[in-house]
Design a protein around this motif. Structure first.
Motif, PDB file in Angstrom:
ATOM      1  N   ARG A  34       0.831  -1.207   0.000  1.00 54.13           N
ATOM      2  CA  ARG A  34       0.000   0.000   0.000  1.00 54.13           C
ATOM      3  C   ARG A  34       0.868   1.260   0.000  1.00 54.13           C
ATOM      4  NH1 ARG A  34      -5.051   0.025  -0.175  1.00 54.13           N
ATOM      5  NH2 ARG A  34      -5.238  -2.149   0.507  1.00 54.13           N
ATOM      6  N   GLN A  35       1.954   1.258   0.762  1.00 57.72           N
ATOM      7  CA  GLN A  35       2.849   2.407   0.748  1.00 57.72           C
ATOM      8  C   GLN A  35       3.512   2.552  -0.619  1.00 57.72           C
ATOM      9  OE1 GLN A  35       3.272   4.910   2.461  1.00 57.72           O
ATOM     10  NE2 GLN A  35       5.264   5.749   1.878  1.00 57.72           N
ATOM     11  N   ALA A  36       3.902   1.449  -1.227  1.00 55.03           N
ATOM     12  CA  ALA A  36       4.487   1.502  -2.563  1.00 55.03           C
ATOM     13  C   ALA A  36       3.497   2.097  -3.561  1.00 55.03           C
ATOM     14  CB  ALA A  36       4.916   0.101  -3.007  1.00 55.03           C
ATOM     15  N   ALA A  37       2.229   1.697  -3.446  1.00 51.65           N
ATOM     16  CA  ALA A  37       1.201   2.236  -4.338  1.00 51.65           C
ATOM     17  C   ALA A  37       1.027   3.731  -4.140  1.00 51.65           C
ATOM     18  CB  ALA A  37      -0.121   1.512  -4.112  1.00 51.65           C
ATOM     19  N   ARG A  38       1.055   4.174  -2.887  1.00 51.43           N
ATOM     20  CA  ARG A  38       0.872   5.602  -2.613  1.00 51.43           C
ATOM     21  C   ARG A  38       1.980   6.445  -3.230  1.00 51.43           C
ATOM     22  NH1 ARG A  38      -1.427   3.988   2.608  1.00 51.43           N
ATOM     23  NH2 ARG A  38       0.667   3.808   3.470  1.00 51.43           N
ATOM     24  N   ILE A  39       3.222   6.026  -3.070  1.00 48.22           N
ATOM     25  CA  ILE A  39       4.303   6.859  -3.591  1.00 48.22           C
ATOM     26  C   ILE A  39       4.347   6.823  -5.116  1.00 48.22           C
ATOM     27  CG2 ILE A  39       5.658   6.639  -1.480  1.00 48.22           C
ATOM     28  CD1 ILE A  39       7.463   4.680  -2.847  1.00 48.22           C
ATOM     29  N   LEU A  40       3.943   5.698  -5.713  1.00 52.61           N
ATOM     30  CA  LEU A  40       3.880   5.661  -7.172  1.00 52.61           C
ATOM     31  C   LEU A  40       2.734   6.498  -7.706  1.00 52.61           C
ATOM     32  CD1 LEU A  40       4.657   2.099  -8.598  1.00 52.61           C
ATOM     33  CD2 LEU A  40       5.819   4.259  -9.066  1.00 52.61           C
ATOM     34  N   ASP A  41       1.590   6.472  -7.035  1.00 50.64           N
ATOM     35  CA  ASP A  41       0.453   7.292  -7.475  1.00 50.64           C
ATOM     36  C   ASP A  41       0.821   8.774  -7.475  1.00 50.64           C
ATOM     37  OD1 ASP A  41      -1.212   5.158  -7.890  1.00 50.64           O
ATOM     38  OD2 ASP A  41      -2.195   5.281  -5.930  1.00 50.64           O
ATOM     39  N   ALA A  42       1.539   9.200  -6.446  1.00 47.49           N
ATOM     40  CA  ALA A  42       1.945  10.603  -6.379  1.00 47.49           C
ATOM     41  C   ALA A  42       2.875  10.945  -7.535  1.00 47.49           C
ATOM     42  CB  ALA A  42       2.627  10.888  -5.041  1.00 47.49           C
ATOM     43  N   ALA A  43       3.799  10.047  -7.854  1.00 46.23           N
ATOM     44  CA  ALA A  43       4.745  10.304  -8.940  1.00 46.23           C
ATOM     45  C   ALA A  43       4.057  10.284 -10.301  1.00 46.23           C
ATOM     46  CB  ALA A  43       5.864   9.268  -8.902  1.00 46.23           C
ATOM     47  N   LEU A  44       3.122   9.339 -10.493  1.00 48.35           N
ATOM     48  CA  LEU A  44       2.451   9.206 -11.787  1.00 48.35           C
ATOM     49  C   LEU A  44       1.477  10.344 -12.063  1.00 48.35           C
ATOM     50  CD1 LEU A  44       1.859   5.356 -11.754  1.00 48.35           C
ATOM     51  CD2 LEU A  44       3.280   6.609 -13.388  1.00 48.35           C
ATOM     52  N   SER A  45       1.122  11.097 -11.038  1.00 48.49           N
ATOM     53  CA  SER A  45       0.208  12.221 -11.226  1.00 48.49           C
ATOM     54  C   SER A  45       0.925  13.502 -11.653  1.00 48.49           C
ATOM     55  CB  SER A  45      -0.576  12.484  -9.928  1.00 48.49           C
ATOM     56  OG  SER A  45       0.291  12.967  -8.909  1.00 48.49           O
ATOM     57  N   ARG A  46       2.244  13.506 -11.640  1.00 50.33           N
ATOM     58  CA  ARG A  46       2.970  14.721 -11.978  1.00 50.33           C
ATOM     59  C   ARG A  46       3.024  14.913 -13.491  1.00 50.33           C
ATOM     60  NH1 ARG A  46       6.774  12.935  -7.771  1.00 50.33           N
ATOM     61  NH2 ARG A  46       8.062  12.096  -9.443  1.00 50.33           N
ATOM     62  N   PRO A  47       3.094  16.143 -13.975  1.00 49.99           N
ATOM     63  CA  PRO A  47       3.075  16.400 -15.414  1.00 49.99           C
ATOM     64  C   PRO A  47       4.325  15.930 -16.148  1.00 49.99           C
ATOM     65  CG  PRO A  47       3.430  18.438 -14.179  1.00 49.99           C
ATOM     66  CD  PRO A  47       3.052  17.390 -13.185  1.00 49.99           C
ATOM     67  N   ASP A  48       5.433  15.713 -15.436  1.00 48.38           N
ATOM     68  CA  ASP A  48       6.663  15.297 -16.115  1.00 48.38           C
ATOM     69  C   ASP A  48       6.771  13.781 -16.235  1.00 48.38           C
ATOM     70  OD1 ASP A  48       7.005  14.774 -13.438  1.00 48.38           O
ATOM     71  OD2 ASP A  48       9.080  15.477 -13.349  1.00 48.38           O
ATOM     72  N   THR A  49       5.707  13.061 -15.891  1.00 50.82           N
ATOM     73  CA  THR A  49       5.736  11.599 -15.903  1.00 50.82           C
ATOM     74  C   THR A  49       6.129  11.039 -17.265  1.00 50.82           C
ATOM     75  OG1 THR A  49       4.088  11.414 -14.152  1.00 50.82           O
ATOM     76  CG2 THR A  49       4.333   9.527 -15.606  1.00 50.82           C
ATOM     77  N   ALA A  50       5.619  11.639 -18.323  1.00 53.52           N
ATOM     78  CA  ALA A  50       5.811  11.092 -19.666  1.00 53.52           C
ATOM     79  C   ALA A  50       7.155  11.473 -20.285  1.00 53.52           C
ATOM     80  CB  ALA A  50       4.672  11.551 -20.576  1.00 53.52           C
ATOM     81  N   ASP A  51       8.027  12.134 -19.518  1.00 49.35           N
ATOM     82  CA  ASP A  51       9.302  12.552 -20.089  1.00 49.35           C
ATOM     83  C   ASP A  51      10.143  11.373 -20.562  1.00 49.35           C
ATOM     84  OD1 ASP A  51       8.564  15.105 -19.575  1.00 49.35           O
ATOM     85  OD2 ASP A  51       9.966  15.447 -17.919  1.00 49.35           O
ATOM     86  N   ASP A  52      10.087  10.260 -19.856  1.00 49.67           N
ATOM     87  CA  ASP A  52      10.800   9.042 -20.251  1.00 49.67           C
ATOM     88  C   ASP A  52       9.766   7.938 -20.428  1.00 49.67           C
ATOM     89  OD1 ASP A  52      12.254   6.659 -20.439  1.00 49.67           O
ATOM     90  OD2 ASP A  52      13.860   7.406 -19.149  1.00 49.67           O
ATOM     91  N   PRO A  53       9.362   7.636 -21.678  1.00 52.28           N
ATOM     92  CA  PRO A  53       8.276   6.662 -21.883  1.00 52.28           C
ATOM     93  C   PRO A  53       8.605   5.269 -21.362  1.00 52.28           C
ATOM     94  CG  PRO A  53       9.317   7.267 -23.961  1.00 52.28           C
ATOM     95  CD  PRO A  53       9.831   8.210 -22.938  1.00 52.28           C
TER      96      PRO A  53
END
Length: 237
Positions: free
Chosen positions: A160-179
């Protein structure tokens, strides 16, 4: 002293749960007894695992664990995956039992590893004996977050903690910088969703991963991840 042998002795609720699972992975029964105490000895080449039965044992509360150092991590994971497909029709990625896929662990000096969580809730942690040659892999924020998520879930079992930190990262606008990292993160987050019994979320994450534009070279580099995504899709229904 020399030539010592250490064999893990791990708990389980029932030998009837443990034996078929490990036999599907290529283990053989060396010894089994029901009385006076339930006991099971399994081996696969030089790997030996022994189990004792406790009828009131709760696998969800197990702290049983051991490390297995191997020369060819990819080969043994491939063999286990093939055994699971033959016995269960798919690679088991959620619930008990399950298996993670090989990933580098920053808390293990970059050594790659994967884990089997067996029917007794025991974590059998397979670790490469040597680290692969250093490369100039992704170093961006999402890549670092993915590394942290792997430590939380695959090493510590805190999905659950792993999911939380990934969700926060995936919501940022720079996520798609490295496909490539974007796909890796989405597929791993889908795996976490299945472990957390969230199949609808897993399907949505896999759809997002499939929509990320990749070059032919990118698809080749992510071949193992894309195969894993297919296994997850089969599990998520």
């Amino acid at each position: 002293m020399a030539h010592e042998t250490t064999i893990p002795l791990l708990p389980c609720r029932s030998l009837d749960d443990v034996a078929p699972f490990y036999q599907a992975l290529g283990f053989r029964v060396g010894h089994r007894q029901a009385r006076p105490n339930p006991y099971l000895a399994l081996h696969r080449e030089d790997l030996h695992l022994h189990f004792f039965g406790m009828p009131k044992f709760d696998p969800a509360t197990s702290y049983g664990s051991c490390l297995v150092l191997v020369d060819d991590l990819v080969a043994i994971h491939r063999d286990f995956a093939a055994g699971m497909r033959a016995a269960y029709g798919k690679v088991l990625v959620s619930g008990l039992p399950r298996m993670t896929r090989p990933r580098a662990r920053k808390n293990q000096d970059g050594l790659s590893g994967f884990s089997i969580v067996d029917p007794g809730g025991n974590w059998i942690r397979f670790v490469a004996r040597t680290a692969p040659p250093a490369d100039d892999g992704p170093t961006g924020r999402l890549a670092r977050t993915l590394e942290n998520a792997v430590v939380q879930a695959d090493s510590r079992g805190d999905h659950r903690q792993a999911a939380r930190i990934l969700d926060a990262a995936l919501s940022r606008p720079d996520t798609a910088d490295d496909p490539l990292v974007h796909v890796e993160a989405l597929v791993y987050r889908a795996e976490l969703a299945l472990v957390l019994d969230e199949p609808a979320a897993a399907r949505e994450l896999l759809e997002r991963a499939g929509a990320v534009p990749l070059s032919e070279d990118g698809r080749e580099r992510l071949a193992a991840t894309l195969r894993h995504a297919a296994d997850l899709a089969a599990t998520s229904g």
